[in-house]
Motif scaffolding. Structure first.
Motif, PDB file in Angstrom:
ATOM      1  N   ILE A  16      21.316  27.225  42.128  1.00  0.00           N
ATOM      2  CA  ILE A  16      22.296  27.674  41.133  1.00  0.00           C
ATOM      3  C   ILE A  16      21.696  28.758  40.253  1.00  0.00           C
ATOM      4  CG2 ILE A  16      23.604  26.954  39.100  1.00  0.00           C
ATOM      5  CD1 ILE A  16      23.911  24.206  40.560  1.00  0.00           C
ATOM      6  N   MET A  17      20.463  28.538  39.799  1.00  0.00           N
ATOM      7  CA  MET A  17      19.812  29.527  38.930  1.00  0.00           C
ATOM      8  C   MET A  17      19.538  30.827  39.675  1.00  0.00           C
ATOM      9  SD  MET A  17      17.309  26.923  36.810  1.00  0.00           S
ATOM     10  CE  MET A  17      16.092  28.163  36.584  1.00  0.00           C
ATOM     11  N   THR A  18      19.173  30.732  40.958  1.00  0.00           N
ATOM     12  CA  THR A  18      18.919  31.934  41.758  1.00  0.00           C
ATOM     13  C   THR A  18      20.180  32.766  41.905  1.00  0.00           C
ATOM     14  OG1 THR A  18      17.141  30.853  42.974  1.00  0.00           O
ATOM     15  CG2 THR A  18      18.132  32.779  44.001  1.00  0.00           C
ATOM     16  N   LEU A  24      23.364  38.507  37.828  1.00  0.00           N
ATOM     17  CA  LEU A  24      23.109  39.180  36.548  1.00  0.00           C
ATOM     18  C   LEU A  24      22.179  40.371  36.716  1.00  0.00           C
ATOM     19  CD1 LEU A  24      22.709  36.167  34.096  1.00  0.00           C
ATOM     20  CD2 LEU A  24      24.611  37.785  34.234  1.00  0.00           C
ATOM     21  N   PHE A  25      21.104  40.189  37.476  1.00  0.00           N
ATOM     22  CA  PHE A  25      20.148  41.282  37.675  1.00  0.00           C
ATOM     23  C   PHE A  25      20.799  42.450  38.414  1.00  0.00           C
ATOM     24  CE2 PHE A  25      16.509  43.133  40.122  1.00  0.00           C
ATOM     25  CZ  PHE A  25      15.876  43.717  39.041  1.00  0.00           C
ATOM     26  N   THR A  26      21.592  42.141  39.417  1.00  0.00           N
ATOM     27  CA  THR A  26      22.252  43.202  40.183  1.00  0.00           C
ATOM     28  C   THR A  26      23.292  43.933  39.348  1.00  0.00           C
ATOM     29  OG1 THR A  26      21.924  41.919  42.197  1.00  0.00           O
ATOM     30  CG2 THR A  26      23.527  43.685  42.292  1.00  0.00           C
ATOM     31  N   ARG A  27      24.127  43.188  38.646  1.00  0.00           N
ATOM     32  CA  ARG A  27      25.238  43.792  37.893  1.00  0.00           C
ATOM     33  C   ARG A  27      24.795  44.512  36.628  1.00  0.00           C
ATOM     34  NH1 ARG A  27      30.248  43.586  40.532  1.00  0.00           N
ATOM     35  NH2 ARG A  27      29.988  41.974  42.084  1.00  0.00           N
ATOM     36  N   ILE A  28      23.761  44.015  35.968  1.00  0.00           N
ATOM     37  CA  ILE A  28      23.339  44.611  34.699  1.00  0.00           C
ATOM     38  C   ILE A  28      22.193  45.595  34.906  1.00  0.00           C
ATOM     39  CG2 ILE A  28      22.352  44.115  32.427  1.00  0.00           C
ATOM     40  CD1 ILE A  28      23.855  41.418  32.539  1.00  0.00           C
ATOM     41  N   SER A  29      21.079  45.115  35.451  1.00  0.00           N
ATOM     42  CA  SER A  29      19.858  45.918  35.500  1.00  0.00           C
ATOM     43  C   SER A  29      19.892  47.007  36.566  1.00  0.00           C
ATOM     44  CB  SER A  29      18.659  45.006  35.731  1.00  0.00           C
ATOM     45  OG  SER A  29      18.543  44.091  34.683  1.00  0.00           O
ATOM     46  N   ILE A  30      20.231  46.625  37.787  1.00  0.00           N
ATOM     47  CA  ILE A  30      20.205  47.609  38.869  1.00  0.00           C
ATOM     48  C   ILE A  30      21.251  48.689  38.622  1.00  0.00           C
ATOM     49  CG2 ILE A  30      20.607  47.951  41.337  1.00  0.00           C
ATOM     50  CD1 ILE A  30      19.201  45.322  41.817  1.00  0.00           C
ATOM     51  N   LYS A  31      22.388  48.302  38.104  1.00  0.00           N
ATOM     52  CA  LYS A  31      23.429  49.288  37.790  1.00  0.00           C
ATOM     53  C   LYS A  31      22.926  50.288  36.749  1.00  0.00           C
ATOM     54  CE  LYS A  31      28.315  49.431  36.587  1.00  0.00           C
ATOM     55  NZ  LYS A  31      29.470  48.628  36.203  1.00  0.00           N
ATOM     56  N   HIS A  32      22.257  49.798  35.704  1.00  0.00           N
ATOM     57  CA  HIS A  32      21.709  50.664  34.652  1.00  0.00           C
ATOM     58  C   HIS A  32      20.612  51.582  35.204  1.00  0.00           C
ATOM     59  CE1 HIS A  32      19.856  51.908  30.892  1.00  0.00           C
ATOM     60  NE2 HIS A  32      18.713  51.450  31.355  1.00  0.00           N
ATOM     61  N   ARG A  84      14.623  48.424  30.959  1.00  0.00           N
ATOM     62  CA  ARG A  84      14.652  47.990  29.561  1.00  0.00           C
ATOM     63  C   ARG A  84      14.027  46.598  29.462  1.00  0.00           C
ATOM     64  NH1 ARG A  84      21.048  48.267  29.409  1.00  0.00           N
ATOM     65  NH2 ARG A  84      20.572  47.072  31.256  1.00  0.00           N
ATOM     66  N   PRO A  85      13.779  46.117  28.241  1.00  0.00           N
ATOM     67  CA  PRO A  85      13.275  44.742  28.108  1.00  0.00           C
ATOM     68  C   PRO A  85      14.213  43.701  28.732  1.00  0.00           C
ATOM     69  CG  PRO A  85      12.917  45.924  26.065  1.00  0.00           C
ATOM     70  CD  PRO A  85      13.718  46.830  26.956  1.00  0.00           C
ATOM     71  N   LEU A  86      15.512  43.913  28.613  1.00  0.00           N
ATOM     72  CA  LEU A  86      16.466  43.005  29.239  1.00  0.00           C
ATOM     73  C   LEU A  86      16.308  43.013  30.759  1.00  0.00           C
ATOM     74  CD1 LEU A  86      19.005  41.173  29.159  1.00  0.00           C
ATOM     75  CD2 LEU A  86      20.361  43.272  29.278  1.00  0.00           C
ATOM     76  N   ASP A  87      16.078  44.188  31.328  1.00  0.00           N
ATOM     77  CA  ASP A  87      15.889  44.299  32.771  1.00  0.00           C
ATOM     78  C   ASP A  87      14.624  43.569  33.215  1.00  0.00           C
ATOM     79  OD1 ASP A  87      18.137  45.927  32.700  1.00  0.00           O
ATOM     80  OD2 ASP A  87      16.935  47.751  32.534  1.00  0.00           O
ATOM     81  N   ARG A  88      13.573  43.668  32.407  1.00  0.00           N
ATOM     82  CA  ARG A  88      12.332  42.956  32.724  1.00  0.00           C
ATOM     83  C   ARG A  88      12.550  41.448  32.679  1.00  0.00           C
ATOM     84  NH1 ARG A  88       8.413  46.761  32.834  1.00  0.00           N
ATOM     85  NH2 ARG A  88       8.811  48.638  31.615  1.00  0.00           N
ATOM     86  N   PHE A  93      13.067  36.420  35.827  1.00  0.00           N
ATOM     87  CA  PHE A  93      13.733  35.188  36.211  1.00  0.00           C
ATOM     88  C   PHE A  93      14.333  35.269  37.606  1.00  0.00           C
ATOM     89  CE2 PHE A  93      13.351  34.129  31.745  1.00  0.00           C
ATOM     90  CZ  PHE A  93      12.910  32.819  31.858  1.00  0.00           C
ATOM     91  N   HIS A  94      14.689  36.456  38.051  1.00  0.00           N
ATOM     92  CA  HIS A  94      15.149  36.613  39.439  1.00  0.00           C
ATOM     93  C   HIS A  94      14.020  36.261  40.406  1.00  0.00           C
ATOM     94  CE1 HIS A  94      17.240  38.218  42.914  1.00  0.00           C
ATOM     95  NE2 HIS A  94      16.212  39.010  43.155  1.00  0.00           N
ATOM     96  N   LEU A  95      12.818  36.769  40.142  1.00  0.00           N
ATOM     97  CA  LEU A  95      11.677  36.476  41.007  1.00  0.00           C
ATOM     98  C   LEU A  95      11.271  35.005  40.937  1.00  0.00           C
ATOM     99  CD1 LEU A  95       9.417  39.599  40.409  1.00  0.00           C
ATOM    100  CD2 LEU A  95      10.699  39.032  42.467  1.00  0.00           C
ATOM    101  N   ILE A  96      11.209  34.449  39.715  1.00  0.00           N
ATOM    102  CA  ILE A  96      10.779  33.063  39.541  1.00  0.00           C
ATOM    103  C   ILE A  96      11.750  32.091  40.207  1.00  0.00           C
ATOM    104  CG2 ILE A  96      10.439  31.229  37.809  1.00  0.00           C
ATOM    105  CD1 ILE A  96       8.117  33.220  38.058  1.00  0.00           C
ATOM    106  N   THR A  97      13.043  32.309  39.994  1.00  0.00           N
ATOM    107  CA  THR A  97      14.011  31.377  40.582  1.00  0.00           C
ATOM    108  C   THR A  97      14.069  31.510  42.105  1.00  0.00           C
ATOM    109  OG1 THR A  97      15.837  32.919  40.159  1.00  0.00           O
ATOM    110  CG2 THR A  97      15.431  31.189  38.515  1.00  0.00           C
ATOM    111  N   THR A  98      13.876  32.713  42.613  1.00  0.00           N
ATOM    112  CA  THR A  98      13.860  32.897  44.069  1.00  0.00           C
ATOM    113  C   THR A  98      12.655  32.187  44.687  1.00  0.00           C
ATOM    114  OG1 THR A  98      14.986  35.014  43.856  1.00  0.00           O
ATOM    115  CG2 THR A  98      13.857  34.602  45.929  1.00  0.00           C
TER     116      THR A  98
END
Length: 113
Positions: A16-18, A24-32, A84-88, A93-98
């Motif tokens: 679920i967390m992954t 979130l990472f794809t929609r927010i960070s990668i898009k930015h 950005r810090p949010l992206d980091r 958490f993307h890496l840790i949960t995966t």
């Protein structure tokens, strides 16, 4: 409670967390990051047609210098520059949960046998 059921519960929690952090990472960070890279004339990998397969590459490029070396599949030189810090936070958490999902899945498979 048997160890298999504990491992299975942990696996579903990580699943679920992954999914949450992948979206979130794809929609927010990668898009930015892609938007800022396109301003410099650098485009996202052409082999990733919106399925999110490049997300682990982006996350690794944010944290590891070795992942920023240009390769035929991926050029991560600009990723850390626009993170950005949010992206980091989301990449971490993307890496840790995966990794947690992989480890807990293999643990559950081992305990089932």
């Amino acid at each position: 409670m048997p160890p298999f059921k504990i491992a299975l519960s942990i696996m579903f929690l990580f699943m679920i967390m992954t999914f949450l952090f992948a979206v979130l990472f794809t929609r927010i960070s990668i898009k930015h990051i892609n938007k800022n890279m396109e301003k410099e004339g650098v485009y996202s990998p052409n082999w990733d047609k919106g399925i999110g397969a490049s997300a682990p590459f982006y996350a690794m490029a944010i944290f590891f210098e070795r992942s920023r070396v240009p390769t035929p599949l991926f050029d991560g030189r600009y990723i850390a520059k626009y993170a950005r810090p949010l992206d980091r936070f989301l990449a971490f958490f993307h890496l840790i949960t995966t990794m947690g999902l992989l480890i807990s899945t293999f643990t559950a498979m081992y305990l089932e046998a």
